[in-house]
Design a protein around this motif. Structure first.
Motif, PDB file in Angstrom:
ATOM      1  N   GLN A 118     -23.898   6.260  -0.237  1.00  0.00           N
ATOM      2  CA  GLN A 118     -24.014   4.852  -0.943  1.00  0.00           C
ATOM      3  C   GLN A 118     -24.604   3.832   0.534  1.00  0.00           C
ATOM      4  OE1 GLN A 118     -20.519   3.954  -3.598  1.00  0.00           O
ATOM      5  NE2 GLN A 118     -19.365   3.788  -1.761  1.00  0.00           N
ATOM      6  N   PRO A 119     -24.690   2.895  -0.374  1.00  0.00           N
ATOM      7  CA  PRO A 119     -25.114   1.920   1.044  1.00  0.00           C
ATOM      8  C   PRO A 119     -23.388   1.279   0.708  1.00  0.00           C
ATOM      9  CG  PRO A 119     -25.710   1.268  -1.049  1.00  0.00           C
ATOM     10  CD  PRO A 119     -25.621   2.818  -1.507  1.00  0.00           C
ATOM     11  N   VAL A 120     -23.448   1.326   2.375  1.00  0.00           N
ATOM     12  CA  VAL A 120     -22.076   0.606   2.885  1.00  0.00           C
ATOM     13  C   VAL A 120     -21.767  -0.908   3.129  1.00  0.00           C
ATOM     14  CG1 VAL A 120     -20.706  -0.119   5.474  1.00  0.00           C
ATOM     15  CG2 VAL A 120     -22.351   2.234   4.883  1.00  0.00           C
ATOM     16  N   HIS A 121     -20.832  -1.464   2.292  1.00  0.00           N
ATOM     17  CA  HIS A 121     -20.566  -2.623   1.547  1.00  0.00           C
ATOM     18  C   HIS A 121     -20.141  -3.658   2.973  1.00  0.00           C
ATOM     19  CE1 HIS A 121     -19.118  -1.302  -2.526  1.00  0.00           C
ATOM     20  NE2 HIS A 121     -18.604  -0.623  -1.230  1.00  0.00           N
ATOM     21  N   ASP A 122     -20.809  -4.606   2.674  1.00  0.00           N
ATOM     22  CA  ASP A 122     -21.034  -5.860   3.849  1.00  0.00           C
ATOM     23  C   ASP A 122     -19.934  -6.101   4.489  1.00  0.00           C
ATOM     24  OD1 ASP A 122     -23.775  -5.993   3.330  1.00  0.00           O
ATOM     25  OD2 ASP A 122     -23.011  -7.854   2.040  1.00  0.00           O
ATOM     26  N   ALA A 123     -18.379  -5.951   3.743  1.00  0.00           N
ATOM     27  CA  ALA A 123     -16.944  -6.002   4.399  1.00  0.00           C
ATOM     28  C   ALA A 123     -16.562  -5.395   5.288  1.00  0.00           C
ATOM     29  CB  ALA A 123     -16.063  -6.559   3.324  1.00  0.00           C
ATOM     30  N   VAL A 124     -16.834  -4.135   4.891  1.00  0.00           N
ATOM     31  CA  VAL A 124     -17.028  -2.627   5.705  1.00  0.00           C
ATOM     32  C   VAL A 124     -17.954  -2.696   6.692  1.00  0.00           C
ATOM     33  CG1 VAL A 124     -17.159  -0.205   5.404  1.00  0.00           C
ATOM     34  CG2 VAL A 124     -16.212  -0.871   3.406  1.00  0.00           C
ATOM     35  N   ARG A 125     -18.741  -3.102   6.714  1.00  0.00           N
ATOM     36  CA  ARG A 125     -20.380  -3.363   7.971  1.00  0.00           C
ATOM     37  C   ARG A 125     -19.311  -4.262   9.082  1.00  0.00           C
ATOM     38  NH1 ARG A 125     -25.130  -0.939   8.265  1.00  0.00           N
ATOM     39  NH2 ARG A 125     -25.115  -0.559   5.869  1.00  0.00           N
ATOM     40  N   ALA A 126     -19.013  -5.534   8.539  1.00  0.00           N
ATOM     41  CA  ALA A 126     -18.539  -6.509   9.498  1.00  0.00           C
ATOM     42  C   ALA A 126     -17.515  -5.715  10.229  1.00  0.00           C
ATOM     43  CB  ALA A 126     -18.215  -7.632   8.771  1.00  0.00           C
ATOM     44  N   ARG A 127     -16.223  -5.404   9.738  1.00  0.00           N
ATOM     45  CA  ARG A 127     -15.525  -4.409  10.130  1.00  0.00           C
ATOM     46  C   ARG A 127     -16.133  -3.893  11.433  1.00  0.00           C
ATOM     47  NH1 ARG A 127     -10.449  -2.790   6.919  1.00  0.00           N
ATOM     48  NH2 ARG A 127      -9.728  -3.467   9.080  1.00  0.00           N
ATOM     49  N   LEU A 128     -16.835  -2.982  10.342  1.00  0.00           N
ATOM     50  CA  LEU A 128     -17.813  -1.969  11.812  1.00  0.00           C
ATOM     51  C   LEU A 128     -17.905  -2.014  12.783  1.00  0.00           C
ATOM     52  CD1 LEU A 128     -18.899   1.234   9.398  1.00  0.00           C
ATOM     53  CD2 LEU A 128     -17.163   1.552  11.068  1.00  0.00           C
ATOM     54  N   GLU A 129     -19.064  -3.015  13.079  1.00  0.00           N
ATOM     55  CA  GLU A 129     -19.288  -3.675  14.173  1.00  0.00           C
ATOM     56  C   GLU A 129     -18.269  -5.162  14.650  1.00  0.00           C
ATOM     57  OE1 GLU A 129     -22.586  -5.976  11.527  1.00  0.00           O
ATOM     58  OE2 GLU A 129     -23.498  -4.257  11.704  1.00  0.00           O
ATOM     59  N   SER A 130     -17.340  -5.128  14.475  1.00  0.00           N
ATOM     60  CA  SER A 130     -16.329  -5.966  15.666  1.00  0.00           C
ATOM     61  C   SER A 130     -15.900  -5.175  16.382  1.00  0.00           C
ATOM     62  CB  SER A 130     -15.243  -6.579  14.465  1.00  0.00           C
ATOM     63  OG  SER A 130     -14.491  -5.415  13.743  1.00  0.00           O
ATOM     64  N   ALA A 131     -15.537  -6.160  17.492  1.00  0.00           N
ATOM     65  CA  ALA A 131     -14.372  -5.547  17.919  1.00  0.00           C
ATOM     66  C   ALA A 131     -13.591  -4.344  17.845  1.00  0.00           C
ATOM     67  CB  ALA A 131     -14.309  -6.153  19.532  1.00  0.00           C
ATOM     68  N   LEU A 132     -13.295  -3.229  18.900  1.00  0.00           N
ATOM     69  CA  LEU A 132     -11.880  -2.081  18.292  1.00  0.00           C
ATOM     70  C   LEU A 132     -11.028  -3.121  19.475  1.00  0.00           C
ATOM     71  CD1 LEU A 132     -14.012   1.009  20.067  1.00  0.00           C
ATOM     72  CD2 LEU A 132     -13.698   0.591  18.064  1.00  0.00           C
ATOM     73  N   PRO A 133      -9.064  -2.378  18.464  1.00  0.00           N
ATOM     74  CA  PRO A 133      -8.505  -2.900  18.888  1.00  0.00           C
ATOM     75  C   PRO A 133      -8.091  -2.591  20.150  1.00  0.00           C
ATOM     76  CG  PRO A 133      -8.371  -1.207  16.764  1.00  0.00           C
ATOM     77  CD  PRO A 133      -9.845  -1.429  17.057  1.00  0.00           C
ATOM     78  N   GLN A 134      -7.534  -3.213  20.681  1.00  0.00           N
ATOM     79  CA  GLN A 134      -6.991  -3.208  22.109  1.00  0.00           C
ATOM     80  C   GLN A 134      -5.711  -2.244  22.924  1.00  0.00           C
ATOM     81  OE1 GLN A 134      -8.982  -3.868  25.046  1.00  0.00           O
ATOM     82  NE2 GLN A 134     -11.062  -4.364  23.364  1.00  0.00           N
ATOM     83  N   LYS A 135      -4.760  -2.647  22.035  1.00  0.00           N
ATOM     84  CA  LYS A 135      -3.753  -2.017  22.106  1.00  0.00           C
ATOM     85  C   LYS A 135      -3.435  -0.689  20.396  1.00  0.00           C
ATOM     86  CE  LYS A 135      -0.703  -6.201  22.969  1.00  0.00           C
ATOM     87  NZ  LYS A 135      -0.082  -7.226  22.807  1.00  0.00           N
ATOM     88  N   GLY A 136      -2.325   0.132  20.910  1.00  0.00           N
ATOM     89  CA  GLY A 136      -2.542   1.177  20.281  1.00  0.00           C
ATOM     90  C   GLY A 136      -0.715   0.592  18.689  1.00  0.00           C
ATOM     91  N   ALA A 137      -1.306   1.658  17.787  1.00  0.00           N
ATOM     92  CA  ALA A 137      -0.781   1.253  16.073  1.00  0.00           C
ATOM     93  C   ALA A 137      -0.072   2.668  15.937  1.00  0.00           C
ATOM     94  CB  ALA A 137      -1.337   0.495  15.363  1.00  0.00           C
ATOM     95  N   PRO A 138       1.097   2.329  15.460  1.00  0.00           N
ATOM     96  CA  PRO A 138       2.027   3.727  14.315  1.00  0.00           C
ATOM     97  C   PRO A 138       1.249   4.409  13.805  1.00  0.00           C
ATOM     98  CG  PRO A 138       3.138   1.290  15.063  1.00  0.00           C
ATOM     99  CD  PRO A 138       2.024   0.836  15.082  1.00  0.00           C
ATOM    100  N   LEU A 139       0.880   5.712  13.530  1.00  0.00           N
ATOM    101  CA  LEU A 139       0.545   7.057  12.836  1.00  0.00           C
ATOM    102  C   LEU A 139       0.099   6.596  11.441  1.00  0.00           C
ATOM    103  CD1 LEU A 139      -1.825   9.455  13.140  1.00  0.00           C
ATOM    104  CD2 LEU A 139       0.748  10.551  12.901  1.00  0.00           C
ATOM    105  N   ASP A 140       1.487   5.621  10.753  1.00  0.00           N
ATOM    106  CA  ASP A 140       1.681   5.245   9.882  1.00  0.00           C
ATOM    107  C   ASP A 140       0.612   3.994   9.201  1.00  0.00           C
ATOM    108  OD1 ASP A 140       3.078   3.551  10.321  1.00  0.00           O
ATOM    109  OD2 ASP A 140       4.315   3.942   9.045  1.00  0.00           O
TER     110      ASP A 140
END
Length: 87
Positions: A45-67
């Protein structure tokens, strides 16, 4: 050391193996729940615009807890998956 290589002095060992094991078990349960209904959902199915925007944004620079990582992944999957068919 030369160039732009960095050495990180962090351990990859989990600080709480029991908590990580519980998170991994929930992920596995979710995966099998999704597989149970896979045939009832569209293959694509098509990717929602909000999801596409998040995928195109910069990757996190810090780690996060697994959960937290799993929770964010679950939200993304819920926003970008086909509605489940009535059983």
């Amino acid at each position: 050391m030369s160039g732009d290589r960095q050495i990180f002095e962090h351990s990859l060992d989990p600080s709480d193996r029991d908590a990580d094991r519980a998170v991994a078990q929930r992920v596995l349960d979710d995966m099998f729940d999704d597989l149970q209904t896979a045939r009832a959902r569209p293959v694509w199915q098509p990717v929602h615009d909000a999801v596409r925007a998040r995928l195109e944004s910069a990757l996190p620079q810090k780690g996060a807890p697994l959960d937290e990582v799993v929770r964010h992944a679950r939200v993304w999957l819920d926003q970008n998956s086909a509605p489940l068919a009535a059983q």
